[in-house]
Design an enzyme around this catalytic site. Structure first.
Site, PDB file in Angstrom:
ATOM      1  N   CYS A 114      -5.094  -2.427   3.135  1.00 63.09           N
ATOM      2  CA  CYS A 114      -4.915  -2.166   4.556  1.00 63.09           C
ATOM      3  C   CYS A 114      -5.961  -2.894   5.386  1.00 63.09           C
ATOM      4  O   CYS A 114      -6.165  -4.092   5.222  1.00 63.09           O
ATOM      5  CB  CYS A 114      -4.920  -0.651   4.807  1.00 63.09           C
ATOM      6  SG  CYS A 114      -4.401  -0.168   6.475  1.00 63.09           S
ATOM      7  N   GLU A 126       0.837  -1.186   0.000  1.00 66.05           N
ATOM      8  CA  GLU A 126       0.000   0.000   0.000  1.00 66.05           C
ATOM      9  C   GLU A 126       0.886   1.255   0.000  1.00 66.05           C
ATOM     10  O   GLU A 126       1.863   1.338   0.745  1.00 66.05           O
ATOM     11  CB  GLU A 126      -0.888  -0.001   1.249  1.00 66.05           C
ATOM     12  CG  GLU A 126      -1.725   1.244   1.433  1.00 66.05           C
ATOM     13  CD  GLU A 126      -2.379   1.311   2.807  1.00 66.05           C
ATOM     14  OE1 GLU A 126      -3.334   2.089   2.962  1.00 66.05           O
ATOM     15  OE2 GLU A 126      -1.927   0.593   3.726  1.00 66.05           O
ATOM     16  N   LYS A 147      -9.495   1.999  -2.563  1.00 70.41           N
ATOM     17  CA  LYS A 147      -9.919   1.515  -1.250  1.00 70.41           C
ATOM     18  C   LYS A 147     -11.332   1.994  -0.930  1.00 70.41           C
ATOM     19  O   LYS A 147     -11.643   3.181  -1.047  1.00 70.41           O
ATOM     20  CB  LYS A 147      -8.937   2.011  -0.183  1.00 70.41           C
ATOM     21  CG  LYS A 147      -9.185   1.440   1.209  1.00 70.41           C
ATOM     22  CD  LYS A 147      -8.114   1.916   2.179  1.00 70.41           C
ATOM     23  CE  LYS A 147      -8.319   1.343   3.570  1.00 70.41           C
ATOM     24  NZ  LYS A 147      -7.314   1.836   4.530  1.00 70.41           N
TER      25      LYS A 147
END
Length: 502
Positions: free
Chosen positions: A375, A260, A326
């Site tokens: 994440c 990430e 995301k």
């Protein structure tokens, strides 16, 4: 009561990943103590007070790491950072206080196996609420404590992590009551044997496709405090390129995974750094998936834009045509909830102000669909469910756990993410900046794992899988059934009590 609070607190501290020693079985002492508090309480108020207090102390021990990103990387003073885990633990403690209240009420009407069943249903329902209410934070999912013991988490393929937590709670409560009710002794023995036997049999008889699809993970170990400094951008790109070339020369992967925000610049812009990554992918004939921030211009004249936390696929021709934004952002870190009412800015300023992506499809390479989770999206069952529903045959989690420093958070994060592999029956590839990077098979077993705070490449074979687990096929039914059964049992208590009073 304080002794029960201590039992529950120590059970959570030792049962979940911690810096000293994790013993997963100890985690059962947490729901056991909360149940005992409820059964021994002399009032609803007392049950909630001590249940909440146990949840508060347990949460402080499990969330203490929050101080690191808030103070070290958020730039906020210690007197603001230090209370953060306490505030979060106090909020999450409400759920555990409510559980003790539920046991207080149920204990007056039920006994033996029905009481154990209701305890399990209540716990599972509350964990599902934790994962949804106010954007959700199911960090202390009971089943995740058992991730280091793969045989103990195979039930997640049937019931999911929340359902498995309910079964584990039933076991804990049955063990608590066995000296009073003989039936619960049999229940505790049956559940113990069932969980272990099913796990061992599923592992020993697993007959999935051969792992023959090579993937490399690059763990750059870039200093979080320096990675966004423009002076370090060239060094960061060079480090990832060097590690990638080493992985390719040793292993010849089909795709290389960077973490990430591995690239600390806007990859969509035409920069020398982007060009270097494109040339690397093209010359090596190896696709690269990398994280970087991205933006979308809303009003160029007013300089108004929105940011995304994005994963890019740079294919073997150097083009970046597929991406994932995301969807589930970190509150107070990546965005500010209730911004108009809260009189302070985000707790982690360096993370950026992002907006969530939507309608994300798996990233496809040579017919293999990689379901992306960025994440802490890996701690939410519904997001992995969604990616597999859209065709993902491998789950890919990229993260940057450098925010947590040398705390127990990376281990806790890994344990939570492992459950997604078991729930969905998929290989899980986890690439992080500073660790813990890992390859996890569909049974939740770690087949390769990196060393924390070390720059390295990690290579392994995985198997794309298209078959689905019972949990995946019955996802909605399981969730609805847990809620419905919980409500129905409590409804019967109320109805029965009124009828008796009449």
């Amino acid at each position: 009561m304080f002794s029960l609070v201590l039992v529950g607190t120590l059970g959570a501290w030792l049962g979940f990943a911690n810096p000293v020693l994790q013993f997963p079985l100890a985690a059962l002492a947490f729901p056991l103590a909360l149940t005992w508090i409820g059964l021994r309480a002399i009032s609803l108020k007392q049950a909630f007070k001590f249940g909440w207090f146990a949840g508060l102390l347990a949460g402080i021990g499990c969330y203490y790491w929050m101080v690191i990103p808030v103070q070290t990387y958020g730039g906020l003073p210690w007197f603001i950072a230090l209370p953060c885990p306490v505030v979060l633990a106090a909020a999450m403690g409400i759920y555990y206080g409510l559980f003790s209240v539920a046991m207080y009420q149920a204990g007056q009407k039920l006994e033996g196996i029905p009481l154990c069943l209701l305890a399990g249903l209540t716990w599972a329902s509350l964990e599902m609420l934790m994962g949804w209410l106010f954007s959700g934070f199911p960090w202390t999912n009971l089943a995740s404590a058992f991730a280091p013991w793969p045989f103990a988490i195979q039930g997640a393929a049937l019931l999911g992590a929340y359902g498995l937590s309910g079964v584990l709670t039933m076991l804990a409560v049955a063990a608590l009551l066995f000296s009073t009710y003989r039936s619960t002794l049999y229940l505790s023995i049956s559940l113990s044997i069932g969980i272990c036997a099913f796990g061992v049999l599923r592992i020993s008889h697993f007959n999935g496709p051969k792992a023959s699809y090579p993937i490399s993970i690059i763990q750059g170990n870039i200093d979080q405090g320096a990675k966004w400094d423009p002076e370090y951008q060239a060094a960061t790109v060079k480090k990832y390129a060097t590690l990638t070339l080493q992985a390719i020369s040793h292993f010849h992967p089909k795709v290389v995974i960077w973490p990430e925000t591995a690239m600390p610049f806007y990859f969509q812009d035409k920069t020398p750094y982007k060009k270097a990554v494109q040339i690397l992918a093209k010359d090596s004939r190896t696709p690269i998936i990398t994280g970087s921030p991205a933006y979308k211009v809303i009003d160029a004249k007013a300089r108004k834009y929105v940011l995304y936390n994005r994963a890019w696929l740079v294919d073997d021709t150097g083009r970046a045509l597929q991406r994932y934004d995301k969807e589930h952002l970190v509150p107070f870190g990546e965005y500010m909830p209730f911004e108009e009412w809260i009189p302070f800015k985000k707790l982690v300023q360096a993370a950026g102000d992002f907006v969530p992506g939507d309608n994300n499809q798996p990233i496809i390479i040579d017919g293999v669909a990689l379901g992306m989770l960025i994440c802490y999206e890996g701690i939410f069952p519904e997001l992995a469910q969604q990616q597999v529903e859209r065709g993902a045959s491998v789950i890919l989690n990229i993260s940057n756990d450098a925010w947590f420093g040398e705390t127990s958070a990376p281990n806790q994060h890994l344990n939570l993410t492992i459950l997604r592999a078991v729930e969905q029956g998929r290989w899980l590839v986890r690439s992080t900046n500073t660790g813990i990077s890992a390859f996890v098979d569909p049974l939740g077993r770690i087949t390769a794992m990196s060393t924390q705070f070390k720059a390295e490449h990690l290579n392994a074979f995985v198997a794309p899988i298209n078959d689905t687990t019972p949990f995946h096929r019955n996802y909605d039914l399981i969730a609805r059934s847990i809620y419905a059964l919980t409500v129905a049992m409590y409804g019967l208590f109320v109805f029965g009590a009124r009828r008796k009073e009449q």
